[in-house]
Design a protein around this motif. Structure first.
Motif, PDB file in Angstrom:
ATOM      1  N   VAL A  37      40.758 -38.035  74.825  1.00 43.90           N
ATOM      2  CA  VAL A  37      41.833 -38.747  75.690  1.00 43.90           C
ATOM      3  C   VAL A  37      43.319 -38.002  76.855  1.00 43.90           C
ATOM      4  CG1 VAL A  37      43.920 -40.089  75.039  1.00 43.90           C
ATOM      5  CG2 VAL A  37      42.544 -40.464  73.506  1.00 43.90           C
ATOM      6  N   LEU A  38      42.795 -38.383  77.710  1.00 41.07           N
ATOM      7  CA  LEU A  38      43.317 -37.300  78.770  1.00 41.07           C
ATOM      8  C   LEU A  38      45.286 -38.553  78.476  1.00 41.07           C
ATOM      9  CD1 LEU A  38      41.471 -36.619  81.747  1.00 41.07           C
ATOM     10  CD2 LEU A  38      42.278 -35.567  80.115  1.00 41.07           C
ATOM     11  N   THR A  39      46.040 -37.452  78.169  1.00 44.71           N
ATOM     12  CA  THR A  39      46.787 -37.902  78.852  1.00 44.71           C
ATOM     13  C   THR A  39      48.248 -36.674  79.988  1.00 44.71           C
ATOM     14  OG1 THR A  39      48.519 -36.786  77.073  1.00 44.71           O
ATOM     15  CG2 THR A  39      47.638 -38.443  76.671  1.00 44.71           C
ATOM     16  N   GLU A  40      48.695 -37.241  80.473  1.00 47.90           N
ATOM     17  CA  GLU A  40      49.613 -36.337  81.129  1.00 47.90           C
ATOM     18  C   GLU A  40      50.537 -35.976  80.244  1.00 47.90           C
ATOM     19  OE1 GLU A  40      51.023 -37.527  85.188  1.00 47.90           O
ATOM     20  OE2 GLU A  40      50.374 -39.253  85.262  1.00 47.90           O
ATOM     21  N   LYS A  41      50.930 -34.698  80.534  1.00 43.75           N
ATOM     22  CA  LYS A  41      51.637 -33.696  80.355  1.00 43.75           C
ATOM     23  C   LYS A  41      53.838 -34.657  80.691  1.00 43.75           C
ATOM     24  CE  LYS A  41      49.245 -29.458  80.629  1.00 43.75           C
ATOM     25  NZ  LYS A  41      49.756 -28.282  81.421  1.00 43.75           N
ATOM     26  N   GLN A  42      54.655 -34.433  79.493  1.00 43.51           N
ATOM     27  CA  GLN A  42      55.843 -34.427  79.401  1.00 43.51           C
ATOM     28  C   GLN A  42      56.518 -33.540  79.800  1.00 43.51           C
ATOM     29  OE1 GLN A  42      56.211 -37.353  76.122  1.00 43.51           O
ATOM     30  NE2 GLN A  42      54.457 -38.797  77.062  1.00 43.51           N
ATOM     31  N   ARG A  64      48.487 -31.428  85.387  1.00 40.98           N
ATOM     32  CA  ARG A  64      49.651 -31.540  84.598  1.00 40.98           C
ATOM     33  C   ARG A  64      49.062 -32.106  83.531  1.00 40.98           C
ATOM     34  NH1 ARG A  64      48.359 -35.192  89.339  1.00 40.98           N
ATOM     35  NH2 ARG A  64      47.373 -37.323  88.567  1.00 40.98           N
ATOM     36  N   PHE A  65      47.843 -32.326  83.056  1.00 44.21           N
ATOM     37  CA  PHE A  65      47.162 -33.381  81.899  1.00 44.21           C
ATOM     38  C   PHE A  65      46.741 -32.336  80.977  1.00 44.21           C
ATOM     39  CE2 PHE A  65      45.496 -35.469  85.897  1.00 44.21           C
ATOM     40  CZ  PHE A  65      46.491 -36.661  86.041  1.00 44.21           C
ATOM     41  N   CYS A  74      43.880 -32.590  77.524  1.00 45.19           N
ATOM     42  CA  CYS A  74      43.146 -33.594  76.918  1.00 45.19           C
ATOM     43  C   CYS A  74      43.080 -33.143  74.928  1.00 45.19           C
ATOM     44  CB  CYS A  74      41.470 -32.933  77.229  1.00 45.19           C
ATOM     45  SG  CYS A  74      39.917 -33.619  76.547  1.00 45.19           S
ATOM     46  N   SER A  75      43.162 -34.150  74.315  1.00 44.32           N
ATOM     47  CA  SER A  75      43.062 -34.421  73.301  1.00 44.32           C
ATOM     48  C   SER A  75      41.883 -34.794  72.915  1.00 44.32           C
ATOM     49  CB  SER A  75      44.256 -35.095  72.749  1.00 44.32           C
ATOM     50  OG  SER A  75      45.517 -34.505  73.501  1.00 44.32           O
ATOM     51  N   THR A 121      44.109 -30.933  88.097  1.00 43.77           N
ATOM     52  CA  THR A 121      44.498 -31.325  86.175  1.00 43.77           C
ATOM     53  C   THR A 121      45.434 -30.269  85.612  1.00 43.77           C
ATOM     54  OG1 THR A 121      42.962 -29.168  86.166  1.00 43.77           O
ATOM     55  CG2 THR A 121      41.832 -31.893  86.863  1.00 43.77           C
TER      56      THR A 121
END
Length: 71
Positions: free
Chosen positions: A66-71, A51-52, A54-55, A49
């Motif tokens: 909302v889950l997004t992948e780190k950039q 690399r994600f 949570c916002s 987890t």
């Protein structure tokens, strides 16, 4: 979310950090109830987890996550 709690404690805001910890406990309970009170997750899935992100926000009395992948 753990970094925010650590930062609050380091800044001397222990009460704020405690509120964040309590919120995370309540959130986990709400998710488990929503998923039927029992969930089995492999250790590797939890380990993956990092690399994600949570916002969340609150609209009309409801939390939106909302889950997004780190950039």
């Amino acid at each position: 979310m753990g970094k925010g709690t650590d930062a609050a404690r380091a800044a001397g805001a222990g009460l704020h950090a405690d509120v964040i910890d309590d919120f995370k406990d309540q959130l986990l309970i709400a998710f488990l109830r929503r998923l039927g009170n029992k969930v089995t997750i492999p250790v590797q899935e939890v380990d993956d987890t990092g690399r994600f992100i949570c916002s969340f926000n609150i609209e009309n009395g409801a939390f939106n996550f909302v889950l997004t992948e780190k950039q």
